[in-house]
Design a protein around this motif. Structure first.
Motif, PDB file in Angstrom:
ATOM      1  N   ALA A  17     -11.239 -44.343 -20.223  1.00  0.00           N
ATOM      2  CA  ALA A  17     -10.859 -45.590 -19.254  1.00  0.00           C
ATOM      3  C   ALA A  17     -12.009 -46.682 -19.563  1.00  0.00           C
ATOM      4  N   ALA A  18     -12.692 -46.615 -20.608  1.00  0.00           N
ATOM      5  CA  ALA A  18     -13.510 -47.446 -21.513  1.00  0.00           C
ATOM      6  C   ALA A  18     -12.356 -47.991 -22.721  1.00  0.00           C
ATOM      7  N   LEU A  19     -11.649 -47.012 -23.471  1.00  0.00           N
ATOM      8  CA  LEU A  19     -10.829 -47.644 -23.996  1.00  0.00           C
ATOM      9  C   LEU A  19      -9.495 -48.283 -23.694  1.00  0.00           C
ATOM     10  N   LEU A  20      -8.467 -47.224 -22.392  1.00  0.00           N
ATOM     11  CA  LEU A  20      -7.844 -48.569 -21.783  1.00  0.00           C
ATOM     12  C   LEU A  20      -7.884 -49.814 -21.292  1.00  0.00           C
ATOM     13  N   CYS A  21      -9.775 -49.881 -20.850  1.00  0.00           N
ATOM     14  CA  CYS A  21     -10.277 -51.131 -19.786  1.00  0.00           C
ATOM     15  C   CYS A  21      -9.696 -52.121 -21.228  1.00  0.00           C
ATOM     16  N   GLY A  22      -9.964 -51.977 -22.974  1.00  0.00           N
ATOM     17  CA  GLY A  22     -10.347 -52.369 -23.688  1.00  0.00           C
ATOM     18  C   GLY A  22     -11.901 -53.049 -24.353  1.00  0.00           C
ATOM     19  N   GLY A  23     -12.725 -52.113 -23.699  1.00  0.00           N
ATOM     20  CA  GLY A  23     -14.320 -51.682 -23.158  1.00  0.00           C
ATOM     21  C   GLY A  23     -14.764 -50.884 -24.531  1.00  0.00           C
ATOM     22  N   HIS A  24     -15.695 -50.899 -24.135  1.00  0.00           N
ATOM     23  CA  HIS A  24     -16.736 -50.463 -25.504  1.00  0.00           C
ATOM     24  C   HIS A  24     -17.722 -49.325 -24.702  1.00  0.00           C
ATOM     25  N   VAL A  25     -18.523 -48.604 -25.224  1.00  0.00           N
ATOM     26  CA  VAL A  25     -18.994 -47.960 -24.459  1.00  0.00           C
ATOM     27  C   VAL A  25     -20.759 -47.144 -25.513  1.00  0.00           C
ATOM     28  N   LEU A  26     -21.306 -46.738 -24.428  1.00  0.00           N
ATOM     29  CA  LEU A  26     -23.036 -47.260 -24.905  1.00  0.00           C
ATOM     30  C   LEU A  26     -23.537 -45.664 -24.896  1.00  0.00           C
ATOM     31  N   PHE A  27     -23.681 -44.772 -25.542  1.00  0.00           N
ATOM     32  CA  PHE A  27     -24.573 -43.971 -24.967  1.00  0.00           C
ATOM     33  C   PHE A  27     -26.060 -43.706 -25.500  1.00  0.00           C
ATOM     34  N   GLU A  28     -26.405 -43.267 -24.971  1.00  0.00           N
ATOM     35  CA  GLU A  28     -28.328 -42.692 -24.272  1.00  0.00           C
ATOM     36  C   GLU A  28     -28.374 -41.620 -24.521  1.00  0.00           C
ATOM     37  N   ASP A  29     -28.306 -40.746 -26.042  1.00  0.00           N
ATOM     38  CA  ASP A  29     -29.041 -39.883 -25.596  1.00  0.00           C
ATOM     39  C   ASP A  29     -29.678 -39.117 -26.466  1.00  0.00           C
ATOM     40  N   VAL A  30     -29.645 -37.259 -26.567  1.00  0.00           N
ATOM     41  CA  VAL A  30     -30.579 -37.112 -28.055  1.00  0.00           C
ATOM     42  C   VAL A  30     -29.771 -36.956 -28.729  1.00  0.00           C
ATOM     43  N   PRO A  31     -30.528 -36.685 -30.339  1.00  0.00           N
ATOM     44  CA  PRO A  31     -29.197 -36.327 -31.452  1.00  0.00           C
ATOM     45  C   PRO A  31     -28.509 -34.804 -30.692  1.00  0.00           C
ATOM     46  N   GLY A  32     -27.402 -34.849 -31.963  1.00  0.00           N
ATOM     47  CA  GLY A  32     -26.468 -33.730 -32.234  1.00  0.00           C
ATOM     48  C   GLY A  32     -26.198 -33.233 -30.107  1.00  0.00           C
ATOM     49  N   THR A  33     -25.525 -34.276 -29.233  1.00  0.00           N
ATOM     50  CA  THR A  33     -25.255 -34.061 -28.514  1.00  0.00           C
ATOM     51  C   THR A  33     -23.239 -33.973 -28.806  1.00  0.00           C
ATOM     52  N   ALA A  34     -23.235 -34.118 -29.866  1.00  0.00           N
ATOM     53  CA  ALA A  34     -21.184 -34.177 -30.024  1.00  0.00           C
ATOM     54  C   ALA A  34     -21.131 -35.592 -29.490  1.00  0.00           C
ATOM     55  N   LYS A  35     -21.960 -36.459 -29.767  1.00  0.00           N
ATOM     56  CA  LYS A  35     -21.624 -38.247 -29.724  1.00  0.00           C
ATOM     57  C   LYS A  35     -20.754 -38.651 -30.933  1.00  0.00           C
ATOM     58  N   THR A  36     -20.752 -38.285 -32.390  1.00  0.00           N
ATOM     59  CA  THR A  36     -20.498 -38.475 -33.596  1.00  0.00           C
ATOM     60  C   THR A  36     -18.908 -37.768 -33.395  1.00  0.00           C
ATOM     61  N   VAL A  37     -18.657 -36.446 -32.822  1.00  0.00           N
ATOM     62  CA  VAL A  37     -17.658 -34.935 -32.981  1.00  0.00           C
ATOM     63  C   VAL A  37     -16.820 -35.961 -31.854  1.00  0.00           C
ATOM     64  N   LEU A  38     -17.234 -36.561 -30.695  1.00  0.00           N
ATOM     65  CA  LEU A  38     -16.345 -37.481 -30.026  1.00  0.00           C
ATOM     66  C   LEU A  38     -15.685 -39.023 -30.502  1.00  0.00           C
ATOM     67  N   ALA A  39     -16.273 -39.492 -30.987  1.00  0.00           N
ATOM     68  CA  ALA A  39     -15.607 -40.473 -31.769  1.00  0.00           C
ATOM     69  C   ALA A  39     -14.525 -40.058 -32.945  1.00  0.00           C
ATOM     70  N   ARG A  40     -14.887 -38.961 -33.329  1.00  0.00           N
ATOM     71  CA  ARG A  40     -13.955 -38.553 -34.149  1.00  0.00           C
ATOM     72  C   ARG A  40     -12.436 -38.316 -33.757  1.00  0.00           C
ATOM     73  N   ALA A  41     -13.149 -37.154 -32.785  1.00  0.00           N
ATOM     74  CA  ALA A  41     -11.315 -36.796 -31.604  1.00  0.00           C
ATOM     75  C   ALA A  41     -10.334 -38.136 -30.943  1.00  0.00           C
ATOM     76  N   ILE A  42     -11.118 -38.630 -30.472  1.00  0.00           N
ATOM     77  CA  ILE A  42     -10.561 -39.369 -30.215  1.00  0.00           C
ATOM     78  C   ILE A  42      -9.296 -40.621 -30.871  1.00  0.00           C
ATOM     79  N   ALA A  43     -10.440 -40.592 -32.790  1.00  0.00           N
ATOM     80  CA  ALA A  43      -9.489 -41.082 -33.362  1.00  0.00           C
ATOM     81  C   ALA A  43      -8.354 -40.197 -33.872  1.00  0.00           C
ATOM     82  N   GLY A  44      -8.580 -39.293 -33.876  1.00  0.00           N
ATOM     83  CA  GLY A  44      -7.912 -38.044 -34.407  1.00  0.00           C
ATOM     84  C   GLY A  44      -6.871 -37.721 -33.766  1.00  0.00           C
TER      85      GLY A  44
END
Length: 352
Positions: A45-72
């Motif tokens: 939804a943020a991507l479709l609206c031209g916005g950006h996302v802030l994740f507040e989370d513990v390490p190792g919960t797939a935040k990096t994986v999610l970003a790479r998956a979106i680009a891929g």
């Protein structure tokens, strides 16, 4: 069948191709990020609206994986990652001009911000001057270096993370920068079965290596066009504004949500409707997205933060939501809220 219902069905048929593209996008990402469909929908939804996302989370919960998956998932899209540390300089993000001895002139070397999907890891570990270098990129999709303004790639999505369990050596994000984020959420830990699936999948390499693009940049533009044409009734638009204004009247709040909150919530509602295969918004969309879009824009009083530590963040947030929806109730023309109360989407805790 009522005329309004016929119009709704016809509208849904017009939006069907864009909705199918959204499904294809989500399903592709779910091949590497399991059990987080609502959270992935928020990022989309943020991507479709031209916005950006802030994740507040513990390490190792797939935040990096999610970003790479979106680009891929988007053909031709480029990912990049910025690891924030106290010695990170603004030019490490935006790039800088370097003297070329052969040409006897300065040439610009773009920084990692020049990508379609940018992961800014542990953003609150960067110095304030480096954090401020991101403001222009987030708000205007451009950067200015050495007096020259350079446009960032389109689409452009910035995903920033901060770890709530590590507060030492951090520089809290200023309210102006928090307000630039379209929404704030958290992925959280997977369930037991999902974690077992992750362990099994990664025995022979990460599934990201097998991820293939399923949509093009033109498809992203088509989905954005569909979002802009989603119908939001004037009654719902007024309710959105009243809800945002209600955050400014709470005793627990020092500074309420800004006008950006009203704009973001209205746009997010449009995107959420499309993701649910609808050409029109409903009150449940507003109730679902209220916390994720607005709470990080609010500056709470110290007394509220102390109470939140005592009773728990989720319970404290639920009470704030209840007060806002009491002051600005659902429009009377719709069935009572208690008959169709949706789950609240996950949100991160406030940065102090």
């Amino acid at each position: 069948m009522e005329p309004t219902e016929v119009a709704r069905l016809e509208g849904s048929e017009r939006f069907q191709p864009a909705a199918e593209l959204c499904d294809r996008f989500l399903e592709n990402i779910e091949t590497v990020v399991h059990g987080k469909r609502d959270e992935i929908k928020l990022v989309l939804a943020a991507l479709l609206c031209g916005g950006h996302v802030l994740f507040e989370d513990v390490p190792g919960t797939a935040k990096t994986v999610l970003a790479r998956a979106i680009a891929g998932t988007v053909e031709g899209a480029t990912p990049s990652r910025i690891q924030c540390t106290p010695d990170l300089q603004p030019t490490d993000v935006t790039g800088l001009s370097i003297y070329n001895q052969r040409e006897r002139d300065f040439e610009f070397r773009p920084g990692p911000i020049f990508a379609n999907v940018v992961l800014v890891d542990e953003i609150n570990r960067a110095m304030p001057k480096t954090q401020s270098a991101l403001l222009e990129a987030m708000a205007e999709h451009q950067v200015t270096v050495d007096g020259h303004t350079r446009v960032l790639p389109d689409p452009f999505l910035l995903i920033a993370t901060e770890n709530p369990i590590e507060y030492e050596g951090t520089f809290p994000l200023p309210e102006a920068q928090l307000d630039r984020f379209f929404l704030k959420t958290a992925l959280g830990y997977p369930s037991t079965d999902q974690e077992l699936q992750i362990v099994d999948e990664q025995r022979h390499g990460h599934p990201l290596r097998r991820l293939q693009p399923v949509i093009s940049v033109e498809d992203v533009h088509a989905m954005r066009e569909a979002v802009m044409n989603v119908y939001v009734d004037p009654m719902l638009q007024r309710w959105i504004v009243e809800l945002v204004r209600s955050t400014r009247n709470l005793d627990e709040v020092a500074v309420g949500a800004s006008v950006r909150g009203s704009l973001a919530l209205e746009r997010a509602v449009r995107a959420w409707a499309l993701l649910d295969h609808r050409s029109f918004a409903v009150p449940e969309d507003i109730e679902r997205l209220f916390a994720a879009v607005l709470l990080h824009r609010i500056v709470f009083r110290p007394t509220f933060l102390a109470e939140a530590r005592r009773v728990g963040w989720d319970e404290a947030v639920a009470e704030v939501e209840r007060k806002c929806f009491t002051e600005a109730p659902r429009p009377a023309a719709d069935p009572p809220a208690e008959q169709r109360a949706p789950e609240r989407l996950p949100v991160g805790q406030p940065t102090e």
